[in-house]
Design an enzyme around this catalytic site. Structure first.
Site, PDB file in Angstrom:
ATOM      1  N   HIS A  50      10.841  -3.238 -39.164  1.00 49.91           N
ATOM      2  CA  HIS A  50       9.504  -2.643 -39.008  1.00 49.91           C
ATOM      3  C   HIS A  50       8.883  -3.062 -37.671  1.00 49.91           C
ATOM      4  O   HIS A  50       8.327  -4.153 -37.567  1.00 49.91           O
ATOM      5  CB  HIS A  50       8.610  -3.075 -40.168  1.00 49.91           C
ATOM      6  CG  HIS A  50       7.380  -2.234 -40.326  1.00 49.91           C
ATOM      7  ND1 HIS A  50       7.400  -0.968 -40.835  1.00 49.91           N
ATOM      8  CD2 HIS A  50       6.075  -2.491 -40.039  1.00 49.91           C
ATOM      9  CE1 HIS A  50       6.177  -0.473 -40.869  1.00 49.91           C
ATOM     10  NE2 HIS A  50       5.351  -1.392 -40.390  1.00 49.91           N
ATOM     11  N   ARG A  77       4.224   5.558 -42.139  1.00 46.03           N
ATOM     12  CA  ARG A  77       3.222   4.514 -42.327  1.00 46.03           C
ATOM     13  C   ARG A  77       2.309   4.735 -43.533  1.00 46.03           C
ATOM     14  O   ARG A  77       2.146   3.839 -44.361  1.00 46.03           O
ATOM     15  CB  ARG A  77       2.356   4.379 -41.067  1.00 46.03           C
ATOM     16  CG  ARG A  77       3.135   3.930 -39.847  1.00 46.03           C
ATOM     17  CD  ARG A  77       2.307   3.995 -38.586  1.00 46.03           C
ATOM     18  NE  ARG A  77       1.183   3.069 -38.605  1.00 46.03           N
ATOM     19  CZ  ARG A  77       0.317   2.932 -37.608  1.00 46.03           C
ATOM     20  NH1 ARG A  77       0.450   3.661 -36.523  1.00 46.03           N
ATOM     21  NH2 ARG A  77      -0.673   2.079 -37.708  1.00 46.03           N
ATOM     22  N   TYR A 104       0.045 -20.307 -43.463  1.00 44.20           N
ATOM     23  CA  TYR A 104      -0.420 -21.199 -44.524  1.00 44.20           C
ATOM     24  C   TYR A 104       0.037 -20.765 -45.922  1.00 44.20           C
ATOM     25  O   TYR A 104      -0.074 -21.546 -46.866  1.00 44.20           O
ATOM     26  CB  TYR A 104      -1.947 -21.278 -44.523  1.00 44.20           C
ATOM     27  CG  TYR A 104      -2.523 -21.814 -43.239  1.00 44.20           C
ATOM     28  CD1 TYR A 104      -2.189 -23.083 -42.782  1.00 44.20           C
ATOM     29  CD2 TYR A 104      -3.414 -21.053 -42.485  1.00 44.20           C
ATOM     30  CE1 TYR A 104      -2.719 -23.580 -41.601  1.00 44.20           C
ATOM     31  CE2 TYR A 104      -3.950 -21.535 -41.305  1.00 44.20           C
ATOM     32  CZ  TYR A 104      -3.606 -22.802 -40.869  1.00 44.20           C
ATOM     33  OH  TYR A 104      -4.126 -23.289 -39.706  1.00 44.20           O
TER      34      TYR A 104
END
Length: 831
Positions: A88, A42, A131
């Site tokens: 992931h 990570r 969006y």
């Protein structure tokens, strides 16, 4: 129907299995597994491609989805879903945050994602993933280039159903170019972005000279190049970071001091430190100004837009040195920040702290391995193709025999074996001949196959040369880096400075020194101040200069009051006035400001003079058109910007306002009937501001006061009067002027009629303009140009001499005593 019965469970069925373990051992094991997962899966980037696992998976998934720069954008949520479902499993928020960062030009020096929509700003969060839209940027294609040519290793994904690359081919040193930030367990990384052109130049130098030193490489990479530009102050910390992997440097905003308005300067901020947004700076400045911890700022505007970019305008109060205020902004606000470099990255699966040379060496080694594996893959593919082409050529040369063998065979297996036996072909060649359509076995195809064979042989020879020569391999890597630099390189944005360009010490005060000065008000309505309080000589060339109405002693950081014809005094800061050059003698007010820029006047209101606001200073003497005189007690309110200094009767106006520096000076009235009255100022008792004054001069019916002032009887003074007709249009009469000695006029009592100052000629019935003051007298036109006056002194009650030009104002010599009389202006009836 049989009835089913159940046996109730016994206690043995519920007996638990309890395993005794050591708590400390379990905690140690669990923590190490968690820390290992955070570090490797990570938080930390790989030193070879500079990507964290989530970033690598995003780029790989988008490449597999075909989201190239020449394709349309797709919803970011679609990318996030594909990455999360296949590679992931850590949640959509983490994936989208990484995708957004790779699309932000203020976060990445070379963005890898081409975003469409609101991807945020340094102060604001991006829009939700539903969006926004995204696709790979051109630079990202260089990161994934040749990934399908066995250039990198692949590993199974989290559920074993897919595979993912362990590292990207990375055609440019992404870790140095874009930097990295991450917090793991017990360690963190914070790497600064750099300029692609500089990093590639250093990498190519290292390829050419593997024994290059850090100093050699720093000739190409002098320091970081931040996405937001700005200035880096001090390079010692950068060298420490390049040598040992850790160091700090200071980042400053890029600012310039400019004239933001006709009267004020300002600080223009066009670039901010890395990871600092304008809203954060604006908020901090406002907090400091409100808390009075930061002085000198009058206004702050954020004029940033998409076209001009960042544009913060910090307006500086007059009296403050902009450079000193800027230094305070650097010290107290995020306009100066510290960046701590901590170059921690994964090398061979292990976290290491790397210097500049090690970072470049890891990348160069990775790129050499990528090109070597790619060359081996391409040679292998071409050798396989060459093997098939050679088989086809054999078939074409023996086409009749090949057809006969195939036709006489019982099945395809027998045909393949007989072809291998008769023509000494391999199994692959024989199978390929059998699968080739007959239309390909023409004479034209034979020519094509010969050309393809020659091309394949040449390419195989070139690839073999690369694989067999380390020098050629390095040259290929170097040339490819040069091409990437040419394609994606941009000029440096961040300026590097060895030390600060501004040094704050006792010699650079925050505010302008409160030095003595003179405040000047001219007949054309201009305000200005001198650089010191030295006397105004009054002699010399007065070309292109109007006469002075008032001269007031003050200091640079002091205040003066502007007196209007309506009896108001308006407070003006001296430091806001322009400074005249000290060489002017007498000073030219051509560089002064119109009084309207400093005060707001009512309709019909005009300025008649200025005075000091110092409670211990000289008082103010006022005269009105109806003959009222008043000495004002200098007890002015400190918390008001404007106030009355006389209570005027209806229809009355102030015609003169002058400072009274001594009580033995004369108060002088000159009326429109050509009468002059003078008496000592001691005859007038000082009054408070609301008072309406007392009778100053007796006026006959219809007469008014056209001039009022103060004259020192001990000095050589002159009286100038100009007569004309009351029926003529204002400003059209030239008139007849007379100059007489002030000493010829005897002093009279207050509120009397005075003595005649000029005898009217035919066609003259009123004084157009009058003035009394220290010699010599001078006159100017409406544009401030000098107008010649009669040289001889006329009799006290004599008539005037016709002038050559219209006179707008008259004034005289000015000394160091201050409190000189106001300049004469046209009577109210003639204005």
């Amino acid at each position: 129907m049989a009835r089913r019965t159940t046996t109730p469970p016994t206690d043995e069925d519920f007996e638990e299995r309890i395993v005794d373990i050591d708590v400390s051992a379990e905690m140690r094991t669990s923590f190490l597994e968690y820390a290992y997962s955070v570090i490797y899966q990570r938080a930390l980037p790989d030193a070879r491609d500079g990507l964290k696992p989530v970033q690598r998976r995003i780029l790989y998934s988008m490449s597999e989805m075909g989201l190239r720069p020449d394709r349309g954008h797709v919803k970011s949520s679609r990318v996030v879903g594909d990455v999360m479902g296949k590679l992931h499993p850590h949640g959509d928020t983490a994936i989208y945050d990484a995708l957004v960062r790779m699309a932000q030009p203020f976060s990445m020096r070379l963005p890898l994602i081409d975003g469409h929509g609101n991807f945020g700003s340094p102060d604001d969060l991006p829009a939700a993933m539903r969006y926004t839209e995204a696709r790979l940027a051109a630079a990202a294609m260089a990161m994934v280039q040749s990934i399908d040519e066995d250039t990198v290793d692949f590993k199974p994904n989290y559920d074993g159903q897919e595979t993912e690359p362990t590292v990207m081919p990375s055609a440019f040193p992404n870790l140095l170019v874009n930097g990295a930030t991450g917090i793991a367990v017990g360690m963190a990384t914070n790497m600064a972005p750099h300029n692609l052109v500089e990093v590639v130049a250093a990498a190519r130098h290292l390829i050419k000279k593997p024994d290059a030193t850090l100093d050699d490489l720093m000739r190409f990479i002098p320091g970081p190049d931040l996405p937001t530009g700005g200035t880096i102050i001090g390079l010692d910390g950068i060298r420490d970071a390049y040598a040992k992997g850790r160091g700090t440097f200071r980042m400053r905003a890029k600012c310039s001091v400019e004239q933001v308005s006709p009267r004020r300067k300002g600080i223009i901020v066009t670039e901010l430190p890395f990871n600092v947004g304008p809203e954060r700076v604006v908020t901090k400045i406002r907090e400091l100004v409100t808390a009075k911890k930061l002085q000198g700022i009058s206004d702050l505007k954020d004029l940033s837009d998409r076209h001009k970019g960042l544009n913060l305008v910090i307006e500086i109060k007059n009296g403050f040195i902009p450079e000193a205020v800027l230094e305070e902004l650097y010290r107290l606000t995020p306009m100066e920040e510290t960046f701590g470099i901590n170059n921690v990255a994964l090398v061979d699966g292990q976290p290491r702290t790397l210097g500049l040379r090690e970072l470049l060496q890891v990348y160069v080694d990775h790129r050499l391995d990528v090109v070597r594996r790619r060359s081996a893959y391409r040679r292998r593919k071409r050798e396989d193709r060459l093997h098939l082409v050679e088989g086809l050529i054999i078939a074409l040369l023996n086409i009749d025999e090949v057809i006969q063998v195939i036709r006489s065979s019982d099945d395809s297996s027998q045909a393949r074996e007989r072809l291998m036996e008769v023509f000494e072909l391999s199994e692959i060649q024989a199978a390929y001949i059998l699968d080739t359509p007959l239309r390909r076995l023409t004479r034209f195809d034979k020519l094509e196959l010969d050309g393809e064979k020659e091309t394949l042989e040449n390419e195989i020879a070139e690839l073999t040369a690369i694989l067999s020569s380390e020098d050629k391999l390095r040259k290929v890597v170097s040339d490819e880096l040069a091409q990437v630099s040419k394609t994606f390189g941009t000029p440096r944005r961040t300026v590097l400075l060895e030390s600060s360009g501004i040094t704050r010490n006792a010699s650079v005060p925050l505010e302008v020194a409160d030095d003595p000065c003179l405040v000047l008000f001219s007949s054309t309505g201009l305000l200005a101040r001198t650089t010191d309080a030295s006397p105004l000589a009054g002699e010399g060339d007065r070309s292109a200069h109007d006469v002075l109405v008032s001269v007031v002693n003050s200091t640079v950081r002091g205040e003066v009051g502007v007196v209007t014809n309506q009896g108001r005094m308006i407070r003006v800061q001296v430091v806001d006035l322009p400074t005249l050059p000290p060489s002017a003698n007498p000073p030219s007010l051509s560089g002064g400001h119109p009084v309207s820029e400093h005060v707001t006047l009512n309709p019909g209101e005009t300025v008649v003079g200025i005075g000091s606001l110092d409670p211990d200073g000289p008082g103010l003497a006022l005269g009105t058109a109806q003959g009222v005189v008043k000495r004002v007690v200098p007890d002015y309110p400190a918390n008001r910007d404007d106030f009355e200094v006389i209570g005027l009767k209806d229809g009355d106006t102030v015609v003169g306002a002058v400072e009274l520096t001594a009580e033995d000076h004369d108060l002088v009235f000159i009326t429109s009937e050509a009468q002059l009255l003078r008496y000592p100022a001691v005859n007038v008792r000082p009054q408070g501001r609301p008072a309406g004054g007392m009778a100053g001069v007796r006026l006959d019916g219809g007469a008014t006061v056209i001039w009022f002032g103060v004259v020192d009887p001990a000095r050589e003074s002159r009286v100038v009067t100009i007569a004309g007709s009351s029926t003529a249009l204002p400003g059209t009469q030239i008139g007849g002027a007379k100059i007489s000695d002030y000493a010829e006029y005897p002093a009279k009592g207050r509120a009397t009629g005075g003595v005649r100052v000029q005898r009217f000629l035919k066609g003259e019935d009123v004084l157009l303009l009058a003035w009394a003051g220290p010699a010599p007298a001078r006159a100017v036109s409406t544009v401030g140009k000098p107008v010649p006056l009669p040289e001889e002194l006329g009799r006290r009650d004599g008539s005037g001499v016709r002038l050559t030009h219209t006179v707008a104002a008259v004034g005289g010599a000015l000394g160091a005593s201050g409190g000189e009389p106001a300049a004469g202006k046209p009577a109210p009836s003639e204005q």
